[in-house]
Design an enzyme around this catalytic site. Structure first.
Site, mmCIF file in Angstrom:
data_model
loop_
_atom_site.group_PDB
_atom_site.id
_atom_site.type_symbol
_atom_site.label_atom_id
_atom_site.label_comp_id
_atom_site.label_asym_id
_atom_site.label_seq_id
_atom_site.Cartn_x
_atom_site.Cartn_y
_atom_site.Cartn_z
ATOM 1 N N LYS A 25 0.826 -1.213 0.000
ATOM 2 C CA LYS A 25 0.000 0.000 0.000
ATOM 3 C C LYS A 25 0.861 1.264 0.000
ATOM 4 O O LYS A 25 0.592 2.204 -0.738
ATOM 5 C CB LYS A 25 -0.936 -0.007 1.209
ATOM 6 C CG LYS A 25 -2.053 -1.020 1.073
ATOM 7 C CD LYS A 25 -2.980 -1.013 2.258
ATOM 8 C CE LYS A 25 -4.100 -2.024 2.034
ATOM 9 N NZ LYS A 25 -5.106 -1.971 3.094
ATOM 10 N N GLU A 43 10.230 8.334 0.207
ATOM 11 C CA GLU A 43 11.375 8.019 -0.661
ATOM 12 C C GLU A 43 11.498 6.497 -0.828
ATOM 13 O O GLU A 43 11.743 6.008 -1.917
ATOM 14 C CB GLU A 43 12.635 8.623 -0.013
ATOM 15 C CG GLU A 43 13.963 8.108 -0.490
ATOM 16 C CD GLU A 43 14.355 8.643 -1.857
ATOM 17 O OE1 GLU A 43 13.801 9.652 -2.296
ATOM 18 O OE2 GLU A 43 15.224 7.996 -2.479
ATOM 19 N N VAL A 49 9.280 -8.395 9.984
ATOM 20 C CA VAL A 49 8.556 -8.994 11.114
ATOM 21 C C VAL A 49 9.609 -9.244 12.183
ATOM 22 O O VAL A 49 10.695 -9.748 11.890
ATOM 23 C CB VAL A 49 7.865 -10.314 10.693
ATOM 24 C CG1 VAL A 49 7.220 -10.991 11.899
ATOM 25 C CG2 VAL A 49 6.830 -10.047 9.625
ATOM 26 N N ARG A 80 8.801 0.836 7.852
ATOM 27 C CA ARG A 80 9.639 2.045 7.933
ATOM 28 C C ARG A 80 9.449 2.860 6.661
ATOM 29 O O ARG A 80 9.616 2.330 5.556
ATOM 30 C CB ARG A 80 11.089 1.605 8.073
ATOM 31 C CG ARG A 80 11.978 2.635 8.675
ATOM 32 C CD ARG A 80 13.283 2.002 9.088
ATOM 33 N NE ARG A 80 13.237 1.373 10.394
ATOM 34 C CZ ARG A 80 14.148 0.509 10.838
ATOM 35 N NH1 ARG A 80 15.157 0.164 10.075
ATOM 36 N NH2 ARG A 80 14.041 0.003 12.047
ATOM 37 N N SER A 119 19.306 8.356 23.687
ATOM 38 C CA SER A 119 20.410 7.884 22.832
ATOM 39 C C SER A 119 20.741 8.872 21.713
ATOM 40 O O SER A 119 21.820 8.817 21.134
ATOM 41 C CB SER A 119 20.022 6.551 22.191
ATOM 42 O OG SER A 119 18.825 6.717 21.442
ATOM 43 N N GLU A 144 3.821 -1.180 13.907
ATOM 44 C CA GLU A 144 4.485 0.105 14.179
ATOM 45 C C GLU A 144 5.024 0.675 12.870
ATOM 46 O O GLU A 144 5.768 -0.004 12.160
ATOM 47 C CB GLU A 144 5.624 -0.091 15.169
ATOM 48 C CG GLU A 144 6.309 1.229 15.534
ATOM 49 C CD GLU A 144 7.483 1.019 16.468
ATOM 50 O OE1 GLU A 144 7.354 1.338 17.657
ATOM 51 O OE2 GLU A 144 8.531 0.534 16.010
ATOM 52 N N ALA A 156 20.195 5.642 12.879
ATOM 53 C CA ALA A 156 19.506 4.612 13.676
ATOM 54 C C ALA A 156 20.007 3.211 13.332
ATOM 55 O O ALA A 156 20.216 2.392 14.229
ATOM 56 C CB ALA A 156 17.995 4.711 13.464
ATOM 57 N N GLU A 159 23.546 2.834 14.785
ATOM 58 C CA GLU A 159 23.510 2.722 16.249
ATOM 59 C C GLU A 159 22.942 1.375 16.683
ATOM 60 O O GLU A 159 23.418 0.750 17.615
ATOM 61 C CB GLU A 159 22.661 3.875 16.818
ATOM 62 C CG GLU A 159 22.831 4.092 18.304
ATOM 63 C CD GLU A 159 21.683 3.533 19.108
ATOM 64 O OE1 GLU A 159 21.682 3.739 20.321
ATOM 65 O OE2 GLU A 159 20.789 2.869 18.538
#
Ligand code: 0O2
Length: 267
Positions: A25, A43, A49, A80, A119, A144, A156, A159
């Site tokens: 989607k 982008e 999972v 994401r 952090s 999420e 991210a 790290e």
């Protein structure tokens, strides 16, 4: 802690379906922007999972009962959405909010951009409830959605990998350097946005100038056609001087004068 065996395959299967559907989607939203020749605030789209090992780690770290896994672990299905610029993020959030009540429901929003984590982590998280049609009927799962820029993502991911290597016990100096990197990458995001804004302004000015020039030349040509040769010559010379001068405001004034003259001769 309860010790019954969890059938991970059965448990995770609906989450795989949710990740696949949501990725499709969001990829289609991006495709549609591009098909229309528009800039896409998304982008790229990633999804995963959560592994059983990572779920177990979270369950024991947070003291969650195993029977509450599906209710309490909100990021078993993770999406994401990566944006090029910080200002794309609110647009993506709005796209998701507008779908609420249609194919998803929003459970919670966490703004780790306005309130960065200790952090240095920055991202915007939206926890959603997503409905699935399975062989066993309708099922709702939590997912999420993390929305972040390319720079936030770079930080991210790095790290996260380092944390994994150090089993979550990063040495203090590394923590401090990572925090400094998080600030540097946030400043990079801000600077890129400023540059983009300036580029867009320059583009607007170029478009305005070319539309003014087109209109002026059309009016001068019409004067010639209507045999106001002297007036047309005079206007043409003034135009060349103003064009060489390069002041867009003078060009605007001249265009308005020419519009009035053209209107006079039209009658
Ligand atoms: P993975 O591998 O992405 O699944 P938490 O207590 O932080 O584990 P919480 O409070 O339930 O989780 O939710 P939160 O903090 O809103 O979101 C958790 C997810 O956000 C993490 O999942 C990471 O993907 C990301 N995240 C949160 N804080 C940080 C951080 O400091 N650094 C990085 N790199 N990512 C972060 P997981 O389960 O940690 O990992």
């Amino acid at each position: 802690m309860d010790k019954e065996i969890i059938n991970w395959k059965e448990l995770l299967y609906p989450y795989e379906q949710a990740v696949d559907e949501l990725m499709l989607k969001f990829n289609y939203i991006r495709k549609e922007y591009l098909r229309l020749g528009l800039y896409s605030p998304i982008e790229s789209v990633e999804g995963r999972v959560k592994s059983s090992a990572s779920i177990i780690e979270k369950v024991s770290r947070k003291g969650i009962s195993r029977c509450d896994i599906e209710e309490k672990i909100e990021d078993i299905a993770g999406i994401r959405l990566i944006c090029q610029f910080v200002e794309d993020i609110p647009k993506v959030i709005e796209i998701i909010r507008q779908r609420a009540g249609h194919d998803l429901d929003i459970v919670e929003e966490r703004d780790y951009i306005a309130n960065k984590k200790e952090s240095g982590y920055r991202s915007y998280h939206i926890i959603i409830k997503y409905g699935l049609n399975t062989v066993f009927g309708f099922k709702e799962v939590l997912a999420e959605i993390q929305i972040r820029t390319l720079a936030m993502n770079f930080w991210a991911v790095t790290e996260h990998e380092l944390n994994y290597k150090y089993s979550g016990n990063l040495p203090d100096d590394l923590k401090a350097r990572l925090k400094a990197c998080a600030e540097a990458s946030f400043n990079l995001d801000k600077e890129m946005s400023t540059i983009r804004e300036e580029l867009m302004q320059a583009e607007k000015m170029t478009e305005l100038k070319s539309s003014l020039v087109n209109n002026i030349l059309e009016n001068i040509q019409n004067l010639y056609f209507k045999l106001h040769i002297e007036e047309a010559d005079n206007m043409n010379r003034r135009f060349i001087d103003l064009y060489d001068d390069g002041d867009i405001n003078k060009l605007k004034d001249f265009n308005e004068q020419l519009n009035i003259i053209a209107e006079m001769y039209r009658v």
